[in-house]
Design a protein around this motif. Structure first.
Motif, PDB file in Angstrom:
ATOM      1  N   GLU A 220      -1.435 -11.480   7.859  1.00 37.01           N
ATOM      2  CA  GLU A 220      -0.609 -12.590   7.386  1.00 37.01           C
ATOM      3  C   GLU A 220      -1.127 -13.916   7.957  1.00 37.01           C
ATOM      4  OE1 GLU A 220       1.828 -11.958   5.184  1.00 37.01           O
ATOM      5  OE2 GLU A 220       2.170 -14.111   4.966  1.00 37.01           O
TER       6      GLU A 220
ATOM      7  N   HIS B  46       6.121  -7.649   2.136  1.00 41.20           N
ATOM      8  CA  HIS B  46       4.842  -7.035   2.437  1.00 41.20           C
ATOM      9  C   HIS B  46       4.821  -6.207   3.704  1.00 41.20           C
ATOM     10  CE1 HIS B  46       1.983  -7.993  -0.659  1.00 41.20           C
ATOM     11  NE2 HIS B  46       2.831  -8.949  -0.943  1.00 41.20           N
ATOM     12  N   GLY B  47       5.800  -6.386   4.572  1.00 36.05           N
ATOM     13  CA  GLY B  47       5.878  -5.535   5.741  1.00 36.05           C
ATOM     14  C   GLY B  47       6.424  -4.185   5.308  1.00 36.05           C
ATOM     15  N   PRO B  48       6.292  -3.180   6.163  1.00 39.79           N
ATOM     16  CA  PRO B  48       6.881  -1.894   5.812  1.00 39.79           C
ATOM     17  C   PRO B  48       8.400  -1.975   5.957  1.00 39.79           C
ATOM     18  CG  PRO B  48       5.684  -1.753   7.902  1.00 39.79           C
ATOM     19  CD  PRO B  48       5.601  -3.177   7.442  1.00 39.79           C
TER      20      PRO B  48
ATOM     21  N   LEU C 222      -4.936   6.789  -2.188  1.00 40.28           N
ATOM     22  CA  LEU C 222      -5.944   6.482  -1.172  1.00 40.28           C
ATOM     23  C   LEU C 222      -6.827   5.310  -1.610  1.00 40.28           C
ATOM     24  CD1 LEU C 222      -7.144   9.993   0.039  1.00 40.28           C
ATOM     25  CD2 LEU C 222      -5.915   8.267   1.359  1.00 40.28           C
TER      26      LEU C 222
ATOM     27  N   LEU D   8     -15.935  -7.485  -1.458  1.00 36.97           N
ATOM     28  CA  LEU D   8     -14.798  -7.265  -0.549  1.00 36.97           C
ATOM     29  C   LEU D   8     -14.960  -5.954   0.223  1.00 36.97           C
ATOM     30  CD1 LEU D   8     -11.886  -8.446  -2.838  1.00 36.97           C
ATOM     31  CD2 LEU D   8     -12.582  -9.497  -0.687  1.00 36.97           C
TER      32      LEU D   8
ATOM     33  N   ARG E 257      12.419   1.036   1.164  1.00 35.06           N
ATOM     34  CA  ARG E 257      11.578   2.119   0.652  1.00 35.06           C
ATOM     35  C   ARG E 257      12.387   3.396   0.456  1.00 35.06           C
ATOM     36  NH1 ARG E 257       5.673   2.148   3.593  1.00 35.06           N
ATOM     37  NH2 ARG E 257       5.173  -0.014   3.187  1.00 35.06           N
TER      38      ARG E 257
ATOM     39  N   ARG F 222      -4.816 -12.561  -0.281  1.00 30.39           N
ATOM     40  CA  ARG F 222      -4.644 -11.295   0.442  1.00 30.39           C
ATOM     41  C   ARG F 222      -5.794 -10.329   0.189  1.00 30.39           C
ATOM     42  NH1 ARG F 222       1.313 -11.630  -0.566  1.00 30.39           N
ATOM     43  NH2 ARG F 222       2.089 -12.159   1.496  1.00 30.39           N
TER      44      ARG F 222
ATOM     45  N   ARG G 295      -8.796  -3.746   6.383  1.00 28.12           N
ATOM     46  CA  ARG G 295      -7.667  -2.810   6.377  1.00 28.12           C
ATOM     47  C   ARG G 295      -8.113  -1.404   6.006  1.00 28.12           C
ATOM     48  NH1 ARG G 295      -3.540  -5.044   2.381  1.00 28.12           N
ATOM     49  NH2 ARG G 295      -2.084  -3.728   3.527  1.00 28.12           N
ATOM     50  N   ALA G 296      -7.608  -0.429   6.733  1.00 30.02           N
ATOM     51  CA  ALA G 296      -7.895   0.968   6.398  1.00 30.02           C
ATOM     52  C   ALA G 296      -7.128   1.328   5.123  1.00 30.02           C
ATOM     53  CB  ALA G 296      -7.478   1.877   7.542  1.00 30.02           C
ATOM     54  N   ALA G 297      -7.498   2.479   4.516  1.00 30.91           N
ATOM     55  CA  ALA G 297      -6.958   2.838   3.208  1.00 30.91           C
ATOM     56  C   ALA G 297      -5.434   2.827   3.164  1.00 30.91           C
ATOM     57  CB  ALA G 297      -7.488   4.201   2.778  1.00 30.91           C
ATOM     58  N   LEU G 298      -4.797   3.349   4.202  1.00 34.40           N
ATOM     59  CA  LEU G 298      -3.335   3.465   4.151  1.00 34.40           C
ATOM     60  C   LEU G 298      -2.624   2.526   5.123  1.00 34.40           C
ATOM     61  CD1 LEU G 298      -3.066   7.339   3.747  1.00 34.40           C
ATOM     62  CD2 LEU G 298      -2.668   5.611   2.004  1.00 34.40           C
ATOM     63  N   ALA G 299      -3.392   1.584   5.718  1.00 34.81           N
ATOM     64  CA  ALA G 299      -2.776   0.664   6.687  1.00 34.81           C
ATOM     65  C   ALA G 299      -1.790  -0.250   5.987  1.00 34.81           C
ATOM     66  CB  ALA G 299      -3.855  -0.167   7.360  1.00 34.81           C
ATOM     67  N   SER G 300      -0.692  -0.581   6.675  1.00 36.23           N
ATOM     68  CA  SER G 300       0.227  -1.523   6.060  1.00 36.23           C
ATOM     69  C   SER G 300      -0.135  -2.933   6.514  1.00 36.23           C
ATOM     70  CB  SER G 300       1.675  -1.168   6.406  1.00 36.23           C
ATOM     71  OG  SER G 300       1.818  -1.083   7.794  1.00 36.23           O
ATOM     72  N   TRP G 301       0.413  -3.873   5.802  1.00 35.59           N
ATOM     73  CA  TRP G 301       0.136  -5.291   6.032  1.00 35.59           C
ATOM     74  C   TRP G 301       0.633  -5.686   7.416  1.00 35.59           C
ATOM     75  CZ3 TRP G 301      -2.867  -8.421   3.540  1.00 35.59           C
ATOM     76  CH2 TRP G 301      -2.707  -9.804   3.673  1.00 35.59           C
TER      77      TRP G 301
ATOM     78  N   THR H 111      -9.040  -7.086   2.426  1.00 35.07           N
ATOM     79  CA  THR H 111      -9.440  -5.718   2.066  1.00 35.07           C
ATOM     80  C   THR H 111     -10.414  -5.087   3.076  1.00 35.07           C
ATOM     81  OG1 THR H 111      -9.137  -6.336  -0.244  1.00 35.07           O
ATOM     82  CG2 THR H 111     -10.285  -4.266   0.174  1.00 35.07           C
TER      83      THR H 111
ATOM     84  N   LYS I 163      -5.839   0.102  -2.446  1.00 34.72           N
ATOM     85  CA  LYS I 163      -6.362  -1.217  -2.044  1.00 34.72           C
ATOM     86  C   LYS I 163      -7.660  -1.539  -2.767  1.00 34.72           C
ATOM     87  CE  LYS I 163      -4.363  -1.601   2.526  1.00 34.72           C
ATOM     88  NZ  LYS I 163      -4.004  -0.202   2.864  1.00 34.72           N
TER      89      LYS I 163
END
Lengths: 347, 259
Positions: free
Chosen positions: B116, A6-8, A225, A243, A13, B98, B105-111, B102, A228
Motif C-alpha cells: 500500500e 484490499h486487506g484480508p 494460484l 511485471l 469473507r 497495484r 508478492r507471492a502467489a497467495l500473499a495478501s495485500w 506483482t 495475480k
C-alpha cells in the motif's frame, strides 16, 4: 474497489462464503423438488438424508430414486459444469484480452465434441487401448485450441482476430462431427448424439460426478494460484512479462486447465454455450475485475446460473425437456450482442 | 553498475533489427535512444528487459547476464513503460498502480502495508494522488502515461525503461512527462523521437541507425549537424537554446537556397 477492501477482511469473507453456500443450497433444493413428478419438500429432505447419511426415513423407492439418483446428481452436475465453464471463460478472456472469449465461441467445445463423438461412434483408441470419452474430448479440445491459436497468430495475432479464428474453428470441428455422425452412426446413435450435442443433463449419474468434481475443483485451485498473474495480463503480454510473470508457462498451464475443464464437461453433458461468456461479466459487475475475487465468484455464480437454467429447461415446455444449450443460448446470445455493442464505443 | 549490452544482436523474419549494439547506461542518469523509424530503438529496449531474448551477445545488469536472472527478480529491478498500453477491463487508477506490486508478492500473499505504501508513494511522485479511484477509461493520454509510470515505480525498480513515453501527447504533457522522468533520480533508458526533447532531457544519447549504434555520448557530442544530416537526411542548424541546452533547428529547402 475501495481502499479497505484490499486487506484480508475476514468477517466479510466469511459472510460472503456463507451467503454463497446458502444460495447454492437453495438452488440445489429447488432443483431437487421441482420437476415432472411433484415431490413435497419434506419428502425430498428425507430422501436426501437416506441417500447421504444412510438414514432410514420412510420414502417410497420411486421417490427416493428420483430425488437422489436422478435429480440430485443432475443438479450437482449442473453446478459443477456451470462453475467450470464460467471459470474457463474468465481465464480465456484474461489471457486473450478479449471480452467475447469463451470455450464455446472459440470452438473449444466444438473440438471436444468432435473428440467425444469420434470415440463414441468410431471407437478410436491409441495403441490398441480404447480411449474414454473424456480423453477423446480432451484431445479434441486441445486440437481446437491449437487450431485457434494457429489461425489467430496467422491472422496477425491481434486480440480481436481470435474470435474470428474461433468461428472458423467451430465450423471446422462441427463439420467433422457432422461427418462422423452422418456417415458412421446408426440412426439411433445419430439421434442420441444430436440430442447430446445441444447439452443434456438427462443422462447424468453419480459416477459422472466423480470425474467432474475433481476436475472442477483442481482446475479452480490451479486458476486461483495464477490469479495475480492473470491481473497482470490487463495491459498485454509484454506488460505481464515485464511485471515478472512467466508468460509462456502461465499460458500453457491455464490453456491446458481450461481445455481439460471444458473437455470433461462437454464429454458428460454436451456443448453448453455462452455460460463462459455471461457469467464472468456478471461476476465482474458484482465483485470487480481482480481475479482473486473474480474466479471464486465465477465458480459460484456459474454454478447457480446453470442449476437454475436446468430447472428452466425442465419447466419451460410442459411434458418436455429443452436441451440445456438452448436455454443458455436464450440468455447468452443477447448478452453477446450487448458486449459487442458496448465494445464498439470508443473508450 | 547498471544495464549494459555487449555485441547484442536480434532479428525477426530473417532481418537483423538490432545488429551488434554495445552500450552502457550510467547509474542515476537518463540515457536517450534516438534514431529514425525502424532503427531498432523499441527492439533494443525489449532486449534490455528480456521481453525478447538476444540472438547473440549479452545484456548485463550489474555485470550479471540477465538471461539467467529469474523473471520475477528481474521485474523487481527493471520496470518497463510501453508506448501506449491500454486495456478494455474496468480498472481504477490504483488498480493499475497495484499491478506494479506483482513481482513483490507471492502467489497467495495478501495485500500488505508495504504494498500500500509503495502504491501511494508512486502515485504521489507522479502527482496523481487525488486520482486514486478514478477509472482508467476516463483519463487523458498524458494521465494514462503518468499512471503507467506510477505502476512502474511501484515495482521499486533501480532501472526504468520507457519506449517513446511522449508519443501522441500534446507538447505540455510531453514536457511534463519528461520532466517527471528526469526528476525520478533512477537510471532511465528511453527511446525518444524528438531530437530537441532528447537534447533537453537526456544526460546521454545513443544514436541508432539500421540496428547499429552510430554514436553515444553527451547530447553535444552526438547531436551534430553532420550526424543528423547523415542519418535522418535533414539539414539542421545547431544553436543554443534559452536553457543553455543544444537546440536543433530544421532547415527546409527554401531556407537552404537563400542563406
Amino acid at each position: 474497489m475501495s481502499h479497505a477492501a484490499h486487506g484480508p477482511n475476514w468477517p466479510a469473507r466469511v459472510a460472503i462464503a456463507l451467503a454463497s453456500l446458502v444460495a447454492l443450497t437453495v438452488s440445489v433444493a429447488l432443483a431437487v423438488t421441482i420437476g415432472e413428478m411433484r415431490i413435497p419438500f419434506d419428502t425430498a429432505l428425507r430422501a436426501l438424508g437416506n441417500g447421504l447419511f444412510s438414514l432410514d426415513f420412510p420414502v417410497s423407492a420411486i421417490q427416493q430414486g428420483v430425488i437422489f439418483d436422478y435429480r440430485l446428481s443432475r443438479a450437482l452436475m449442473a453446478g459443477l459444469c456451470g462453475g467450470a465453464l464460467a471459470l474457463s471463460g474468465a481465464i480465456l478472456q484474461a489471457l486473450l484480452r478479449n471480452p467475447l472469449a469463451e470455450p464455446y465461441v472459440l470452438g473449444i467445445s466444438a473440438g471436444a465434441s468432435t473428440g467425444a463423438v469420434a470415440v463414441l461412434i468410431l471407437g478410436i483408441g491409441i495403441g490398441g487401448m480404447a480411449l474414454t470419452v473424456s480423453a477423446g474430448a480432451f484431445i479434441g479440445s486441445c486440437a481446437a485450441l491449437a487450431v485457434v491459436a494457429l489461425l489467430a497468430t496467422g491472422a496477425g495475432g491481434a486480440s480481436d482476430r481470435v474470435i474470428l479464428a474461433g468461428v472458423a474453428t467451430s465450423q471446422l470441428f462441427n463439420a467433422a462431427t457432422a461427418t462422423i455422425v452422418t456417415t458412421m452412426a446408426s440412426a439411433e446413435q445419430a439421434r442420441g448424439v444430436m440430442f447430446w450435442l445441444l447439452g443434456n443433463f438427462g443422462g447424468v449419474r453419480w459416477p459422472d460426478l466423480w470425474i467432474a468434481a475433481p476436475v472442477a475443483f483442481i482446475g479452480f485451485g490451479i486458476c486461483m494460484l495464477h490469479a495475480k498473474a492473470l491481473d497482470a495480463f490487463a495491459f498485454g503480454v509484454d506488460a505481464a512479462a515485464s511485471l515478472g510473470v512467466a508468460v509462456t508457462r502461465v499460458k500453457v498451464v491455464l490453456f491446458a486447465t481450461t481445455a481439460v475443464m471444458t473437455a470433461v464437461m462437454v464429454s458428460i453433458v454436451g456443448t453448453v454455450g455462452f455460460v463462459g461468456l455471461i457469467i464472468p461479466h456478471a461476476a465482474r459487475f458484482l465483485v470487480g475485475s481482480g481475479h482473486a475475487r473474480l474466479l471464486p465468484a465465477c465458480l459460484v455464480v456459474g454454478a447457480i446460473f446453470m442449476i437454475l437454467a436446468d430447472i428452466l429447461s425442465r419447466v419451460l415446455v410442459p411434458q418436455q425437456i429443452l436441451p440445456i444449450g438452448v436455454v443458455t443460448a436464450l440468455f447468452g446470445a443477447p448478452v453477446f450482442a450487448l458486449i459487442l455493442y458496448r465494445a464498439r464505443r470508443p473508450a | 553498475m547498471t544495464l549494459a549490452t555487449r555485441e547484442v544482436r536480434w532479428g525477426a523474419a530473417g532481418k537483423m533489427i538490432v545488429d551488434g549494439v554495445t552500450l552502457q547506461a550510467t547509474p542515476g542518469r537518463v540515457l536517450g535512444l534516438i534514431g529514425p523509424n525502424g532503427s531498432g530503438k523499441s527492439s533494443l529496449l525489449r532486449l534490455l528487459c528480456r521481453l525478447r531474448n538476444v540472438a547473440s551477445g549479452v545484456v548485463t545488469l550489474d555485470e550479471r547476464d540477465i538471461a539467467v536472472v529469474p523473471r520475477r527478480e528481474l521485474a523487481r529491478r527493471l520496470a518497463f513503460v510501453e508506448q501506449q498500453a491500454t486495456t478494455e477491463i474496468q480498472l481504477s487508477v490504483c488498480d493499475v498502480v497495484r499491478l506494479g506490486r506483482t513481482p513483490h508478492r507471492a502467489a497467495l500473499a495478501s495485500w500488505n502495508g508495504a504494498d500500500e505504501a509503495a502504491v501511494n508513494e508512486a502515485l504521489a511522485r507522479v502527482g496523481l494522488t487525488e486520482r486514486h479511484d478514478q477509472l482508467w477509461h476516463t483519463l487523458s493520454g498524458g494521465e494514462r502515461q503518468r499512471v503507467h509510470i506510477a505502476r512502474a515505480l511501484a515495482q521499486e525498480p533501480s532501472e526504468l525503461i520507457l519506449d517513446e513515453p511522449t508519443n501522441h501527447l500534446d507538447i505540455q504533457h510531453q514536457l511534463s512527462i519528461l520532466g517527471l522522468v528526469r526528476r525520478l533520480g533512477i537510471t532511465c533508458i528511453m527511446a525518444l523521437h524528438d531530437l530537441n526533447l532528447a537534447a533537453m532531457f537526456c544526460d546521454e544519447i545513443a544514436l541508432l541507425h539500421e540496428g547499429r549504434l552510430q554514436a553515444a555520448g553527451t547530447p553535444d557530442e552526438v547531436l551534430t549537424a553532420e550526424a543528423i544530416q547523415r542519418i535522418f537526411g535533414v539539414a539542421v542548424a545547431i544553436g543554443t537554446g534559452a536553457s543553455g541546452r543544444r537546440h536543433i533547428e530544421y532547415l527546409i529547402e527554401a531556407e537552404r537556397r537563400q542563406p
